[in-house]
Motif scaffolding. Sequence first.
Motif, PDB file in Angstrom:
ATOM      1  N   MET A 155      56.807  41.452  63.127  1.00  0.00           N
ATOM      2  CA  MET A 155      56.956  40.026  62.820  1.00  0.00           C
ATOM      3  C   MET A 155      56.883  39.187  64.087  1.00  0.00           C
ATOM      4  O   MET A 155      56.350  38.087  64.084  1.00  0.00           O
ATOM      5  N   TYR A 156      57.429  39.745  65.181  1.00  0.00           N
ATOM      6  CA  TYR A 156      57.407  39.007  66.450  1.00  0.00           C
ATOM      7  C   TYR A 156      57.737  39.958  67.593  1.00  0.00           C
ATOM      8  O   TYR A 156      58.500  40.914  67.435  1.00  0.00           O
ATOM      9  N   PHE A 157      57.138  39.701  68.747  1.00  0.00           N
ATOM     10  CA  PHE A 157      57.433  40.405  69.985  1.00  0.00           C
ATOM     11  C   PHE A 157      58.041  39.396  70.966  1.00  0.00           C
ATOM     12  O   PHE A 157      57.599  38.244  71.026  1.00  0.00           O
ATOM     13  N   SER A 158      59.023  39.833  71.743  1.00  0.00           N
ATOM     14  CA  SER A 158      59.642  38.919  72.704  1.00  0.00           C
ATOM     15  C   SER A 158      60.223  39.686  73.879  1.00  0.00           C
ATOM     16  O   SER A 158      60.622  40.848  73.752  1.00  0.00           O
ATOM     17  N   VAL A 201      43.380  32.368  74.023  1.00  0.00           N
ATOM     18  CA  VAL A 201      44.800  32.516  74.361  1.00  0.00           C
ATOM     19  C   VAL A 201      45.609  31.589  73.457  1.00  0.00           C
ATOM     20  O   VAL A 201      45.245  30.437  73.231  1.00  0.00           O
ATOM     21  N   SER A 202      46.720  32.108  72.939  1.00  0.00           N
ATOM     22  CA  SER A 202      47.523  31.339  71.983  1.00  0.00           C
ATOM     23  C   SER A 202      48.787  30.786  72.639  1.00  0.00           C
ATOM     24  O   SER A 202      49.212  31.258  73.699  1.00  0.00           O
ATOM     25  N   ALA A 207      53.580  31.555  76.267  1.00  0.00           N
ATOM     26  CA  ALA A 207      55.010  31.408  76.510  1.00  0.00           C
ATOM     27  C   ALA A 207      55.653  32.724  76.932  1.00  0.00           C
ATOM     28  O   ALA A 207      56.477  32.759  77.848  1.00  0.00           O
ATOM     29  N   GLU A 208      55.285  33.813  76.265  1.00  0.00           N
ATOM     30  CA  GLU A 208      55.937  35.101  76.511  1.00  0.00           C
ATOM     31  C   GLU A 208      55.136  36.018  77.437  1.00  0.00           C
ATOM     32  O   GLU A 208      55.651  37.027  77.896  1.00  0.00           O
ATOM     33  N   SER A 209      53.851  35.683  77.668  1.00  0.00           N
ATOM     34  CA  SER A 209      52.939  36.542  78.408  1.00  0.00           C
ATOM     35  C   SER A 209      52.837  37.910  77.748  1.00  0.00           C
ATOM     36  O   SER A 209      52.967  38.957  78.389  1.00  0.00           O
ATOM     37  N   ARG A 214      49.064  36.848  70.441  1.00  0.00           N
ATOM     38  CA  ARG A 214      47.796  36.196  70.093  1.00  0.00           C
ATOM     39  C   ARG A 214      47.267  36.756  68.777  1.00  0.00           C
ATOM     40  O   ARG A 214      46.787  36.024  67.916  1.00  0.00           O
ATOM     41  N   TRP A 215      47.407  38.064  68.621  1.00  0.00           N
ATOM     42  CA  TRP A 215      46.899  38.714  67.416  1.00  0.00           C
ATOM     43  C   TRP A 215      47.721  38.331  66.189  1.00  0.00           C
ATOM     44  O   TRP A 215      47.164  38.082  65.121  1.00  0.00           O
ATOM     45  N   LEU A 216      49.040  38.295  66.371  1.00  0.00           N
ATOM     46  CA  LEU A 216      49.891  37.894  65.249  1.00  0.00           C
ATOM     47  C   LEU A 216      49.616  36.454  64.839  1.00  0.00           C
ATOM     48  O   LEU A 216      49.541  36.134  63.641  1.00  0.00           O
TER      49      LEU A 216
END
Length: 251
Positions: A155-158, A201-202, A207-209, A214-216
């Motif tokens: 759902m998300y990477f951080s 680039v998204s 923001a998170e590098s 980008r894919w999500l």
Amino acid sequence: MVLGLIPARFASTRLPGKPLVDLGGRSMIRRVVEQARQANLARVVVATDDARIQQHVQEFGGEAVLTRPDHPSGTDRLWEAFQQLGSPADVHCIVNIQGDEPFIHPGQINALADLFADAATAPDIATLVKPVLTDEELFSPHLPKVVLNQLGHAMYFSRHPLPYQRGRVPEEWLAHHRYLRHLGLYAYKPTVLEQLTRLPVSPLESAESLEQLRWLEAGFRIQCAETELEAFGIDTPEDAERAKERLRNEK
């Protein structure tokens, strides 16, 4: 057919010539190739930007292709390498194996490749996750965390621990939630890999590098497989010394 591709750049800010660094009598890239060859891969190819790496790989009996030096990411380098190989039509899965992980376990590679065995259920992209075991891991910005849905999709990477636990001090978070770390091993359908190289680039990526955001943001589904095995990436001379120490202890 499952194809293993290993991106390997010569330039590295903290460890120049990293793929050729000697680790216990064998180069780092040779160790990666030899580990990858133990997995269920039909072919293992190094994608490099430097003729010295290509020559070295060929000298120990490996396969390597020379790619452009100006690719912005390993993903772009893999796509060029796949094209150089003739874009084999029988390849249904490409596994991106990091060229700086000499201890990569064949089982980790197989865990991703197995997700693509059935074309009807194969994901767009697959990657590995590992349970977070210590507060040091949890709060390190160098170790990305991932949140999954009930189907095992990211759902998300951080770089920050997620979820935030309201009403609890950070030292208690691990006791009340099962956190997962992301390991940088990927697998893709060839058609998806091509699409990824065309994405701009998204905002979340900036923001998170973290390129996978980008894919999500573009709507791709990232299936996650879990492993208990640790990753051991080498980015600095200190990392290389720790790897040498590990090899000495394994003898």
